[in-house]
Each structure stands twice: as C-alpha cells, then as structure tokens.
Design a protein around this motif. Structure first.
Motif, PDB file in Angstrom:
ATOM      1  N   THR A   1      -0.473  12.474   5.311  1.00 15.06           N
ATOM      2  CA  THR A   1      -1.274  11.576   4.465  1.00 15.06           C
ATOM      3  C   THR A   1      -1.924  10.467   5.284  1.00 15.06           C
ATOM      4  O   THR A   1      -2.916   9.871   4.844  1.00 15.06           O
ATOM      5  CB  THR A   1      -0.407  10.943   3.370  1.00 15.06           C
TER       6      THR A   1
ATOM      7  N   ASP B   1      -4.423   2.946   2.361  1.00 16.04           N
ATOM      8  CA  ASP B   1      -3.004   3.282   2.329  1.00 16.04           C
ATOM      9  C   ASP B   1      -2.266   2.511   3.411  1.00 16.04           C
ATOM     10  O   ASP B   1      -2.789   1.554   3.999  1.00 16.04           O
ATOM     11  CB  ASP B   1      -2.818   4.789   2.499  1.00 16.04           C
TER      12      ASP B   1
ATOM     13  N   ALA C   1       0.827  -1.214   0.000  1.00 14.57           N
ATOM     14  CA  ALA C   1       0.000   0.000   0.000  1.00 14.57           C
ATOM     15  C   ALA C   1       0.858   1.260   0.000  1.00 14.57           C
ATOM     16  O   ALA C   1       0.316   2.375  -0.069  1.00 14.57           O
ATOM     17  CB  ALA C   1      -0.917   0.001   1.225  1.00 14.57           C
TER      18      ALA C   1
ATOM     19  N   SER D   1      -6.456   7.899   5.836  1.00 17.92           N
ATOM     20  CA  SER D   1      -6.919   6.544   6.152  1.00 17.92           C
ATOM     21  C   SER D   1      -8.262   6.572   6.873  1.00 17.92           C
ATOM     22  O   SER D   1      -9.047   5.624   6.791  1.00 17.92           O
ATOM     23  CB  SER D   1      -5.884   5.814   7.013  1.00 17.92           C
TER      24      SER D   1
ATOM     25  N   ILE E   1       0.292   3.798  -2.761  1.00 16.41           N
ATOM     26  CA  ILE E   1      -0.879   4.666  -2.612  1.00 16.41           C
ATOM     27  C   ILE E   1      -0.527   5.886  -1.775  1.00 16.41           C
ATOM     28  O   ILE E   1      -0.876   7.023  -2.115  1.00 16.41           O
ATOM     29  CB  ILE E   1      -2.057   3.899  -1.979  1.00 16.41           C
ATOM     30  N   THR E   2       0.191   5.642  -0.679  1.00 12.98           N
ATOM     31  CA  THR E   2       0.621   6.748   0.177  1.00 12.98           C
ATOM     32  C   THR E   2       1.542   7.694  -0.573  1.00 12.98           C
ATOM     33  O   THR E   2       1.392   8.924  -0.496  1.00 12.98           O
ATOM     34  CB  THR E   2       1.327   6.202   1.432  1.00 12.98           C
TER      35      THR E   2
END
Length: 229
Positions: free
Chosen positions: A166, A176, A12, A170, A15-16
């Motif tokens: 970021t 993420d 993930a 979530s 994505i972050t």
C-alpha cells in the motif's frame, strides 16, 4: 513541532488500513472467482483466468498502478470523446490504488485458492452431488471451509505483502502513512526519524496480523485433529 508531524503520520494510519482492507476484499473475491475458473470444465474460462494471472504476475506493481491511474482514464476519455459523450473520467488515488492492488494480489490469491481446492478430496464432492446438493451449497458448506484452512498459510503471506505494498499508492498522492512521512522528512530534514516511524507502523500491522491469523490457524487445526480421531 515534531510531535505534530508524528501525530499527522499516525492519523493517516486509518487511510492505509482502509486501503489494505478494501484491496484485500477485492483480491479475495477475484482470487476465488479465478481459481474456480481455472478448475472449471470450460476451456474459455481456464484460458481467461490463466491469461489474467500470467499478465498480472509478469508486470511490476508500480507499472500496473501507473497504468490504471494515468493511462486507463486517458484511454476511456478518448473513447468517450470519439463517441461524442460529454464526460470526463478520473480515478482518485484511493480508488486506483485499491483496484490495482486488488487485481495484482487477486492473481496471487488465485494460485493460493486453486492449490487449496485441488487438495480437497474429490470423494467429498461426489458424495455431496449424490445427496443432491446444489453447486452453491457444495461450495458454501464443503469447499469454502476447507479451502480457507488449506489456503491460510498462503493467504497470510499474500496479506502481509499487500499491506506493505500500500506504500506504493503514496506515489499517486494518497495522503497515507508513507505520504505523510515523506512530507515530514522533507520539511524537517530528518528522514531517518519519520521513515523509521512509518516502518514501525507497517511492522505493527505485520505483527498484529501474524498473531490474529495464528489464532485462526490454531482453531482450524483443532477441528482437523478432532476429525482425525
């Protein structure tokens, strides 16, 4: 079994990183535009930019994110319904998160870029205007390179904070690193292990960013020293 959760969390990471980079791009664009507006001769532009930075910096990041993700679509849908439009507006967690972080850190970038622009000698601008350069060429060839060098310390701090912020997305359901770590912690009852892994991921981003930006700073310092001679 734990290895599967670890792989899921690390997978993930893209994505972050994508969220952080898209948010950074928006923040830089907004920051440059608002900084120029604050330094413009237009009183209207100065008021708009000043209001924007004051409002955004005065509202907590999480509150702003929830307003964009939940409240803004509801308001837009209500307006569309009042107008008789058969549309339904809904933001994805990624879009809402990137837009919110871009707006938030655009305000901080504004002050960073404004301070950098104010430190550029006015004589250079006057000389460029005397040579007949257009505003775009003055900005691109004279202001932007020097602004980038002068703003680099503040830019670095803003980027590091943005990268860590970021994790807030979530809470909107974005899968993420933090979202996956929370799910793994709840499924295995080992929160320390997976939250520590998530913390290590953000720490790695910080370390790599500091190293890369330090190289950029050295490159700019070499140019300044050469000009000083």
């Amino acid at each position: 079994m734990l290895g599967g959760y670890v792989a899921s969390i690390l997978a993930a990471g893209w994505i972050t990183l994508s969220l952080a980079l898209v948010s950074l791009l928006l923040a830089v664009l907004i920051g440059i535009a608002a900084a120029l507006a604050k330094l413009s001769h237009s009183r209207t532009l100065r008021i708009i930019a000043g209001t924007y930075t004051s409002l955004v910096r005065g509202i907590p990041d999480l509150v702003m994110m929830l307003l964009v993700f939940y409240s803004l679509p509801a308001i837009l849908n209500q307006k569309a319904q009042d107008l008789g439009w058969n549309v339904y507006i809904e933001f994805s967690p990624f879009v809402a998160g990137a837009a919110t972080l871009g707006l938030i850190f655009g305000a901080y970038m504004t002050e960073t870029f404004r301070g950098a622009l104010m430190n550029i000698p006015k004589g250079q601008l006057e000389a460029a205007q005397a040579y007949g350069l257009t505003r775009f060429r003055i900005f691109w060839r004279i202001l932007l390179p020097q602004m980038a060098r002068l703003a680099l310390p503040g830019f670095t701090n803003n980027w590091l904070v943005l990268a860590k912020a970021t994790a807030l997305v979530s809470l909107l359901g974005l899968p993420d690193v933090m979202f996956r770590a929370k799910g793994a912690a709840e499924a295995t009852a080992q929160p320390f292990t997976f939250y520590l892994l998530a913390g290590g991921f953000y720490l790695a981003i910080t370390a790599i960013s500091l190293f890369a930006l330090s190289l950029v700073a050295r490159r700019y310092e070499v140019g300044v020293k050469e000009l000083a001679r």
